[in-house]
Design a protein around this motif. Structure first.
Motif, PDB file in Angstrom:
ATOM      1  N   ALA A  25     -19.323   6.954 -13.720  1.00 53.26           N
ATOM      2  CA  ALA A  25     -18.434   7.877 -13.015  1.00 53.26           C
ATOM      3  C   ALA A  25     -17.066   7.216 -12.890  1.00 53.26           C
ATOM      4  N   GLY A  26     -16.056   8.030 -12.754  1.00 55.10           N
ATOM      5  CA  GLY A  26     -14.711   7.482 -12.589  1.00 55.10           C
ATOM      6  C   GLY A  26     -13.750   8.540 -12.092  1.00 55.10           C
ATOM      7  N   CYS A  27     -12.713   8.108 -11.410  1.00 56.44           N
ATOM      8  CA  CYS A  27     -11.706   9.035 -10.913  1.00 56.44           C
ATOM      9  C   CYS A  27     -10.372   8.306 -10.799  1.00 56.44           C
ATOM     10  N   ILE A  28      -9.320   9.090 -10.663  1.00 56.78           N
ATOM     11  CA  ILE A  28      -7.988   8.514 -10.481  1.00 56.78           C
ATOM     12  C   ILE A  28      -7.639   8.501  -9.005  1.00 56.78           C
ATOM     13  N   VAL A  29      -7.098   7.382  -8.552  1.00 59.07           N
ATOM     14  CA  VAL A  29      -6.682   7.236  -7.152  1.00 59.07           C
ATOM     15  C   VAL A  29      -5.263   6.688  -7.106  1.00 59.07           C
ATOM     16  N   ASN A  30      -4.650   6.828  -5.935  1.00 56.41           N
ATOM     17  CA  ASN A  30      -3.337   6.207  -5.727  1.00 56.41           C
ATOM     18  C   ASN A  30      -3.375   5.276  -4.522  1.00 56.41           C
ATOM     19  N   THR A  31      -4.601   4.879  -4.139  1.00 57.02           N
ATOM     20  CA  THR A  31      -4.769   4.136  -2.886  1.00 57.02           C
ATOM     21  C   THR A  31      -5.245   2.703  -3.068  1.00 57.02           C
ATOM     22  N   LEU A  32      -5.230   2.184  -4.292  1.00 56.96           N
ATOM     23  CA  LEU A  32      -5.696   0.817  -4.522  1.00 56.96           C
ATOM     24  C   LEU A  32      -4.606  -0.182  -4.152  1.00 56.96           C
ATOM     25  N   GLY A  33      -5.002  -1.253  -3.456  1.00 55.81           N
ATOM     26  CA  GLY A  33      -4.020  -2.277  -3.121  1.00 55.81           C
ATOM     27  C   GLY A  33      -4.682  -3.599  -2.788  1.00 55.81           C
ATOM     28  N   GLN A  34      -3.981  -4.689  -3.048  1.00 58.02           N
ATOM     29  CA  GLN A  34      -4.484  -6.010  -2.683  1.00 58.02           C
ATOM     30  C   GLN A  34      -4.309  -6.213  -1.191  1.00 58.02           C
ATOM     31  N   VAL A  35      -5.360  -6.730  -0.526  1.00 52.55           N
ATOM     32  CA  VAL A  35      -5.290  -6.917   0.925  1.00 52.55           C
ATOM     33  C   VAL A  35      -5.352  -8.378   1.349  1.00 52.55           C
ATOM     34  N   THR A  36      -5.965  -9.253   0.530  1.00 52.28           N
ATOM     35  CA  THR A  36      -5.964 -10.689   0.817  1.00 52.28           C
ATOM     36  C   THR A  36      -5.870 -11.450  -0.496  1.00 52.28           C
ATOM     37  N   VAL A  37      -5.469 -12.739  -0.389  1.00 54.20           N
ATOM     38  CA  VAL A  37      -5.319 -13.558  -1.583  1.00 54.20           C
ATOM     39  C   VAL A  37      -6.374 -14.655  -1.676  1.00 54.20           C
ATOM     40  N   SER A  38      -6.963 -15.056  -0.544  1.00 58.97           N
ATOM     41  CA  SER A  38      -7.966 -16.111  -0.561  1.00 58.97           C
ATOM     42  C   SER A  38      -9.077 -15.771   0.440  1.00 58.97           C
ATOM     43  N   PRO A  39     -10.148 -15.119  -0.022  1.00 59.10           N
ATOM     44  CA  PRO A  39     -10.414 -14.730  -1.407  1.00 59.10           C
ATOM     45  C   PRO A  39      -9.564 -13.526  -1.825  1.00 59.10           C
ATOM     46  N   VAL A  40      -9.483 -13.315  -3.134  1.00 63.88           N
ATOM     47  CA  VAL A  40      -8.746 -12.161  -3.623  1.00 63.88           C
ATOM     48  C   VAL A  40      -9.567 -10.903  -3.342  1.00 63.88           C
ATOM     49  N   GLN A  41      -8.998 -10.009  -2.551  1.00 62.75           N
ATOM     50  CA  GLN A  41      -9.677  -8.769  -2.208  1.00 62.75           C
ATOM     51  C   GLN A  41      -8.722  -7.583  -2.353  1.00 62.75           C
ATOM     52  N   VAL A  42      -9.312  -6.438  -2.697  1.00 62.10           N
ATOM     53  CA  VAL A  42      -8.552  -5.189  -2.772  1.00 62.10           C
ATOM     54  C   VAL A  42      -9.241  -4.157  -1.898  1.00 62.10           C
ATOM     55  N   ALA A  43      -8.531  -3.082  -1.602  1.00 55.67           N
ATOM     56  CA  ALA A  43      -9.105  -1.961  -0.867  1.00 55.67           C
ATOM     57  C   ALA A  43      -8.740  -0.676  -1.595  1.00 55.67           C
ATOM     58  N   VAL A  44      -9.657   0.284  -1.562  1.00 55.50           N
ATOM     59  CA  VAL A  44      -9.400   1.585  -2.192  1.00 55.50           C
ATOM     60  C   VAL A  44     -10.075   2.663  -1.346  1.00 55.50           C
ATOM     61  N   THR A  45      -9.417   3.802  -1.230  1.00 54.29           N
ATOM     62  CA  THR A  45      -9.939   4.926  -0.471  1.00 54.29           C
ATOM     63  C   THR A  45     -10.263   6.072  -1.419  1.00 54.29           C
ATOM     64  N   ILE A  46     -11.497   6.600  -1.345  1.00 54.11           N
ATOM     65  CA  ILE A  46     -11.922   7.679  -2.234  1.00 54.11           C
ATOM     66  C   ILE A  46     -12.649   8.754  -1.421  1.00 54.11           C
ATOM     67  N   ASN A  47     -12.432  10.000  -1.800  1.00 54.32           N
ATOM     68  CA  ASN A  47     -13.049  11.134  -1.118  1.00 54.32           C
ATOM     69  C   ASN A  47     -14.572  11.043  -1.173  1.00 54.32           C
ATOM     70  N   LYS A  48     -15.227  11.379  -0.070  1.00 59.11           N
ATOM     71  CA  LYS A  48     -16.687  11.311   0.004  1.00 59.11           C
ATOM     72  C   LYS A  48     -17.373  12.238  -0.997  1.00 59.11           C
ATOM     73  N   GLU A  49     -16.712  13.348  -1.357  1.00 57.51           N
ATOM     74  CA  GLU A  49     -17.327  14.327  -2.245  1.00 57.51           C
ATOM     75  C   GLU A  49     -17.284  13.904  -3.710  1.00 57.51           C
ATOM     76  N   ASN A  50     -16.500  12.892  -4.039  1.00 61.40           N
ATOM     77  CA  ASN A  50     -16.400  12.440  -5.429  1.00 61.40           C
ATOM     78  C   ASN A  50     -17.697  11.784  -5.884  1.00 61.40           C
TER      79      ASN A  50
END
Length: 210
Positions: A25-50
């Motif tokens: 499965a896959g979708c396009i989002v505009n909500t991906l972003g890096q939130v920490t560097v050590s450890p390297v972490q990202v956050a993304v928000t996606i609709n529950k219905e997807n």
């Protein structure tokens, strides 16, 4: 309050993909972003219905790719306005698997990230996934697509399930695609018409009455 204030926030466009039980499965989002560097972490928000959300919840992993500025509307339409339950979104596009075995698109993208979910936050209509980045790479040294470029130059639309979706403000006479929101202006919709954004047929269009 003027909702256009939110247009001043800067976004990119990304494909988030996952796989569980042999189903991708896959979708396009505009909500991906890096939130920490050590450890390297990202956050993304996606609709529950997807379907992508359900797949990530099951697998605990996802891959994220940064769309290039030159990415085609065909690619955006496939991943942004169609459902993974109904369509093989990877068909016809170059793809590979990351170190976690998750499929990701390799063409028309600037970079990619292999991610393992470490936290989930229920946001009502959406889920916020916080993930550790296990591996990453530059795919092509090209400009990445911004949300502003997508709207201003590509004339793209925002999917109704997107975090930043807002109903159109202006009233027009015509037909609206119930899948992606594209508006065909005119009294009569051709019987063989195909939506230029999501590729759906005339049967999914509804008459705009006012």
């Amino acid at each position: 309050m003027d909702y256009h204030a939110f247009d001043k926030l800067s976004y990119g466009l990304y494909i988030v993909s996952s796989e569980a039980g042999g189903k991708a499965a896959g979708c396009i989002v505009n909500t991906l972003g890096q939130v920490t560097v050590s450890p390297v972490q990202v956050a993304v928000t996606i609709n529950k219905e997807n379907q992508t959300t359900r797949t990530i919840l099951e697998s605990g992993k996802f891959s994220a790719t940064v769309l290039a500025e030159s990415a085609s509307m065909e690619l955006i339409g496939r991943f942004g306005f169609q459902c993974s339950r109904d369509v093989d979104k990877f068909a016809g596009f170059a793809w590979a698997r990351d170190i976690n075995g998750v499929p990701y698109v390799t063409e028309q993208c600037a970079a990619r990230f292999a991610c393992t979910v470490v936290n989930e936050v229920d946001l009502g209509t959406h889920i916020l996934f916080v993930a550790r980045v296990d591996d990453w790479a530059v795919l092509d040294d090209v400009p990445q697509m911004t949300y502003d470029y997508y709207h201003a130059v590509k004339k793209g639309l925002t999917p109704p399930k997107a975090s930043s979706y807002r109903p159109p403000e202006e009233k027009v006479t015509g037909w609206r695609c119930t899948v992606c929101g594209y508006i065909y202006e005119g009294e009569a919709l051709p019987a063989n018409y195909k939506c230029p954004i999501c590729g759906q047929g005339a049967e999914v269009f509804e008459k705009i009455t006012g």
